[in-house]
Design a protein around this motif. Structure first.
Motif, short mmCIF file in Angstrom:
data_model
loop_
_atom_site.label_atom_id
_atom_site.label_comp_id
_atom_site.label_asym_id
_atom_site.label_seq_id
_atom_site.Cartn_x
_atom_site.Cartn_y
_atom_site.Cartn_z
N SER A 53 89.72 95.55 110.38
CA SER A 53 89.69 94.71 111.58
C SER A 53 91.10 94.38 112.06
N LEU A 54 92.04 94.26 111.14
CA LEU A 54 93.41 93.93 111.52
C LEU A 54 94.01 95.03 112.40
N HIS A 55 93.77 96.29 112.07
CA HIS A 55 94.34 97.38 112.87
C HIS A 55 93.80 97.34 114.30
N VAL A 56 92.51 97.11 114.45
CA VAL A 56 91.92 97.06 115.79
C VAL A 56 92.43 95.83 116.54
N ALA A 57 92.48 94.69 115.87
CA ALA A 57 92.94 93.45 116.53
C ALA A 57 94.42 93.56 116.91
N HIS A 58 95.23 94.14 116.05
CA HIS A 58 96.65 94.29 116.36
C HIS A 58 96.85 95.20 117.57
N ASP A 59 96.08 96.29 117.62
CA ASP A 59 96.21 97.19 118.76
C ASP A 59 95.72 96.50 120.03
N TYR A 60 94.64 95.71 119.92
CA TYR A 60 94.15 94.95 121.08
C TYR A 60 95.23 94.01 121.60
N ALA A 105 89.38 91.74 136.68
CA ALA A 105 88.98 90.37 136.36
C ALA A 105 89.19 90.13 134.86
N PRO A 106 89.28 88.87 134.43
CA PRO A 106 89.54 88.61 133.01
C PRO A 106 88.55 89.27 132.07
N HIS A 107 87.24 89.22 132.40
CA HIS A 107 86.26 89.85 131.50
C HIS A 107 86.38 91.37 131.52
N GLU A 108 86.75 91.94 132.65
CA GLU A 108 86.96 93.39 132.71
C GLU A 108 88.20 93.80 131.92
N LEU A 109 89.24 92.98 131.96
CA LEU A 109 90.45 93.27 131.22
C LEU A 109 90.19 93.20 129.72
N ARG A 110 89.43 92.21 129.28
CA ARG A 110 89.09 92.12 127.85
C ARG A 110 88.32 93.35 127.40
N ARG A 111 87.35 93.76 128.22
CA ARG A 111 86.55 94.94 127.87
C ARG A 111 87.41 96.19 127.81
N ALA A 112 88.31 96.34 128.79
CA ALA A 112 89.17 97.53 128.82
C ALA A 112 90.14 97.53 127.64
N ARG A 113 90.70 96.38 127.29
CA ARG A 113 91.61 96.32 126.14
C ARG A 113 90.89 96.62 124.84
N ALA A 114 89.67 96.13 124.69
CA ALA A 114 88.89 96.44 123.49
C ALA A 114 88.58 97.93 123.41
N ARG A 115 88.28 98.54 124.57
CA ARG A 115 88.01 99.98 124.60
C ARG A 115 89.24 100.78 124.19
N VAL A 116 90.40 100.37 124.67
CA VAL A 116 91.64 101.06 124.32
C VAL A 116 91.91 100.94 122.82
N ALA A 117 91.71 99.76 122.27
CA ALA A 117 91.94 99.55 120.84
C ALA A 117 91.05 100.45 119.99
N VAL A 118 89.79 100.57 120.39
CA VAL A 118 88.87 101.43 119.64
C VAL A 118 89.24 102.90 119.79
N LEU A 119 89.63 103.31 121.00
CA LEU A 119 90.03 104.69 121.21
C LEU A 119 91.28 105.05 120.41
N ARG A 120 92.20 104.10 120.29
CA ARG A 120 93.42 104.35 119.54
C ARG A 120 93.17 104.38 118.04
N MET A 121 92.40 103.43 117.53
CA MET A 121 92.28 103.26 116.09
C MET A 121 90.97 103.78 115.52
N GLY A 122 90.02 104.17 116.38
CA GLY A 122 88.72 104.57 115.88
C GLY A 122 88.76 105.78 114.96
N GLY A 123 89.49 106.82 115.35
CA GLY A 123 89.56 108.03 114.53
C GLY A 123 90.19 107.77 113.18
N PRO A 138 85.06 94.78 118.48
CA PRO A 138 85.26 95.06 119.91
C PRO A 138 84.27 94.32 120.81
N ALA A 139 83.03 94.16 120.35
CA ALA A 139 82.05 93.42 121.15
C ALA A 139 82.47 91.96 121.31
N VAL A 140 82.95 91.35 120.22
CA VAL A 140 83.39 89.96 120.30
C VAL A 140 84.63 89.83 121.17
#
Length: 222
Positions: A69-76, A113-131, A178-180
């Motif tokens: 979780s730290l890797h995903v949160a740090h990337d976020y 919008a703020p909620h769209e930015l949160r969703r986009a940042r979470a998506r980027v974090a998962v795309l970067r660290m998911g693999g 990422p959902a949270v």
């Protein structure tokens, strides 16, 4: 008490890398949930009595599970509005939604919008660290399977616990976290910048002479 101390130390580690108390609290809450699931796996699903092995596993694997979780949160926390990866993630989301190619550039140029930015940042974090997260989990599970066929009781137990905590931690890092973050994640502005702006607006601009307000305080805190 040892489990609590281990969780607190893990929380300080997350805070050191993310520099955001709210993000640290989110990660720590998810890690505590992982430990509760691990305890349920050992006690309810496997039917093991609480012994030294089970207690040691709960203490030791707090530090292990927090890394996913730290890797995903740090990337976020590092994703900023307007970054290349964020624009690429927005373009990918537009293509999945069926937006024509000629309109995508105009869509991703719009402010989020703020909620769209949160969703986009979470998506980027998962795309970067998911693999990397999936590869790490798969290699750990693959090597731990050999412990399941050992004759000494401690090794099959240890192998089962490692496999269980790895599976739960990967799911928590790539699905739950990422959902949270998409719902209640912190904004892209670091905490120390927000504190500096608050100090400037509510303290320095009221205390400093008028001639200093736009010059000195802005130069110091911007």
């Amino acid at each position: 008490l040892t489990i609590i101390l281990s969780a607190v130390c893990g929380g300080f580690g997350v805070l050191l890398f993310t520099l955001d108390p709210w993000l640290t609290l989110i990660v720590l809450t998810i890690v505590i949930g992982v430990m509760i699931c691990l305890g349920g796996f050992m006690i309810v699903l496997m039917g093991w009595a609480i012994g030294p092995i089970e207690v040691i596993a709960l203490v030791v694997f707090i530090g292990y599970s927090v890394t996913y979780s730290l890797h995903v949160a740090h990337d976020y926390s590092r994703v900023r509005e307007g970054s290349v990866d964020l624009r690429n993630a927005q373009a990918h989301a537009c293509r999945k939604a069926g937006v024509p190619e000629g309109v995508i550039e105009a869509e991703i140029s719009k402010p989020l919008a703020p909620h769209e930015l949160r969703r986009a940042r979470a998506r980027v974090a998962v795309l970067r660290m998911g693999g990397a997260t999936l590869s790490s989990g798969a290699s750990t599970i693959g090597t731990s399977t050999f412990l399941l066929v050992c004759t000494l009781t401690i090794f099959p137990k240890l192998g089962a616990v490692v496999i269980a905590v790895t599976l739960i931690s990967v799911i928590a890092a790539l699905v739950v976290l990422p959902a949270v973050l998409s719902l209640v994640g912190p904004g892209p502005t670091p905490l120390y910048v927000r504190c500096a702006r608050y100090l400037r607006v509510h303290v320095l601009d009221r205390v400093l002479p008028p001639g200093w307000r736009r010059d000195k305080s802005h130069r110091l805190l911007n």
